[in-house]
Design a protein around this motif. Structure first.
Motif, short mmCIF file in Angstrom:
data_model
loop_
_atom_site.label_atom_id
_atom_site.label_comp_id
_atom_site.label_asym_id
_atom_site.label_seq_id
_atom_site.Cartn_x
_atom_site.Cartn_y
_atom_site.Cartn_z
N LEU A 18 0.82 -1.21 0.00
CA LEU A 18 0.00 0.00 0.00
C LEU A 18 0.86 1.27 0.00
CD1 LEU A 18 -2.88 -0.86 2.49
CD2 LEU A 18 -3.06 -0.50 0.02
N LEU A 19 2.12 1.14 0.37
CA LEU A 19 3.02 2.29 0.44
C LEU A 19 3.51 2.66 -0.95
CD1 LEU A 19 4.85 1.02 3.61
CD2 LEU A 19 3.31 2.98 3.49
N PRO A 20 3.66 3.96 -1.23
CA PRO A 20 4.02 4.40 -2.58
C PRO A 20 5.32 3.79 -3.12
CG PRO A 20 3.33 6.27 -1.24
CD PRO A 20 3.43 5.08 -0.33
N GLU A 21 5.27 3.42 -4.38
CA GLU A 21 6.42 2.93 -5.14
C GLU A 21 7.11 1.73 -4.50
OE1 GLU A 21 9.02 5.86 -6.92
OE2 GLU A 21 7.38 7.33 -6.98
N THR A 22 6.34 0.90 -3.83
CA THR A 22 6.89 -0.30 -3.21
C THR A 22 6.84 -1.46 -4.18
OG1 THR A 22 6.29 0.36 -0.97
CG2 THR A 22 6.53 -1.98 -1.35
N GLU A 23 7.88 -2.27 -4.16
CA GLU A 23 7.88 -3.50 -4.94
C GLU A 23 8.38 -4.64 -4.06
OE1 GLU A 23 10.74 -3.97 -8.12
OE2 GLU A 23 12.02 -2.43 -7.24
N GLU A 24 7.92 -5.83 -4.39
CA GLU A 24 8.34 -7.03 -3.66
C GLU A 24 9.25 -7.85 -4.56
OE1 GLU A 24 6.50 -11.18 -1.80
OE2 GLU A 24 5.13 -9.56 -2.34
N ARG A 25 10.37 -8.26 -4.00
CA ARG A 25 11.30 -9.16 -4.68
C ARG A 25 11.82 -10.16 -3.65
NH1 ARG A 25 14.11 -4.16 -6.47
NH2 ARG A 25 15.90 -4.82 -5.25
N THR A 26 12.27 -11.28 -4.14
CA THR A 26 12.91 -12.24 -3.26
C THR A 26 14.36 -11.83 -3.08
OG1 THR A 26 11.45 -14.00 -3.99
CG2 THR A 26 13.50 -14.68 -2.95
N SER A 27 14.79 -11.75 -1.84
CA SER A 27 16.18 -11.44 -1.53
C SER A 27 16.66 -12.44 -0.49
CB SER A 27 16.29 -10.01 -0.99
OG SER A 27 17.64 -9.71 -0.67
N HIS A 28 17.73 -13.12 -0.79
CA HIS A 28 18.27 -14.16 0.10
C HIS A 28 17.20 -15.19 0.45
CE1 HIS A 28 22.00 -11.91 0.45
NE2 HIS A 28 21.26 -10.84 0.61
N GLY A 29 16.34 -15.49 -0.53
CA GLY A 29 15.30 -16.50 -0.36
C GLY A 29 14.09 -16.04 0.42
N GLN A 30 14.02 -14.76 0.77
CA GLN A 30 12.93 -14.24 1.60
C GLN A 30 12.13 -13.19 0.84
OE1 GLN A 30 12.74 -15.68 4.80
NE2 GLN A 30 14.44 -16.86 3.98
N PRO A 31 10.80 -13.12 1.06
CA PRO A 31 10.02 -12.03 0.47
C PRO A 31 10.48 -10.70 1.08
CG PRO A 31 8.59 -13.74 1.39
CD PRO A 31 9.99 -14.03 1.84
N THR A 32 10.91 -9.79 0.21
CA THR A 32 11.52 -8.55 0.66
C THR A 32 10.89 -7.37 -0.08
OG1 THR A 32 13.56 -9.78 1.04
CG2 THR A 32 13.76 -7.39 1.00
N PHE A 33 10.71 -6.28 0.63
CA PHE A 33 10.01 -5.12 0.08
C PHE A 33 10.98 -3.95 -0.04
CE2 PHE A 33 7.15 -8.01 2.05
CZ PHE A 33 6.15 -8.14 1.10
N PHE A 34 10.88 -3.26 -1.18
CA PHE A 34 11.80 -2.20 -1.55
C PHE A 34 11.02 -0.95 -1.95
CE2 PHE A 34 13.91 -6.17 -2.35
CZ PHE A 34 15.25 -5.96 -2.04
N VAL A 35 11.61 0.21 -1.70
CA VAL A 35 11.11 1.49 -2.22
C VAL A 35 12.30 2.13 -2.92
CG1 VAL A 35 11.50 2.71 -0.01
CG2 VAL A 35 10.00 3.70 -1.75
N ALA A 36 12.11 2.47 -4.18
CA ALA A 36 13.17 3.08 -4.99
C ALA A 36 14.47 2.28 -4.90
CB ALA A 36 13.39 4.53 -4.56
#
Length: 123
Positions: A18-36
């Protein structure tokens, strides 16, 4: 009729995305959330066989991290790998305080977000 309970991952995903410009990717095998391109939350479920389900979030630094760890040791812990950078892990076992989880994820997003998003009103 039984109530359908959302998994910790689906709840964390709903909050983070719900947070602006957030994307989810797998990092080190874990669901991880990034902004910019900057990480602000990571869901860990049985990370390295520890048997725990937590969401790791940024703090403003070692002082805030220590305050949280000392003030609520049943809620917060120091996560492997991310702890030295001032992150905390929030325990999602049982019936966590989802308002607290939402607030900490949003605060972590603010700490990672670029100034242009914060200046535009952020969350």
């Amino acid at each position: 009729m039984s109530e359908i309970v959302a998994s910790p991952l689906s709840r964390v995903r709903e909050i983070a995305l719900l947070l602006p410009e957030t994307e989810e990717r797998t990092s080190h095998g874990q669901p991880t959330f990034f902004v910019a391109g900057r990480q602000f939350a990571q869901l860990r479920d049985d990370h390295h066989g520890d048997g725990r389900t937590v969401v790791c979030v940024k703090t403003s630094g070692s002082d805030e991290q220590a305050m949280l760890l000392d003030g609520a040791p049943s809620t917060y812990s120091r996560p492997a790998y991310l702890g030295p950078a001032g992150w905390v892990a929030i325990d999602l076992a049982g019936d966590p305080d989802w308002a607290l989880v939402e607030d900490r994820i949003a605060r972590s997003w603010e700490l990672a977000a670029p100034a242009r998003l914060l200046e535009a009103g952020g969350r």
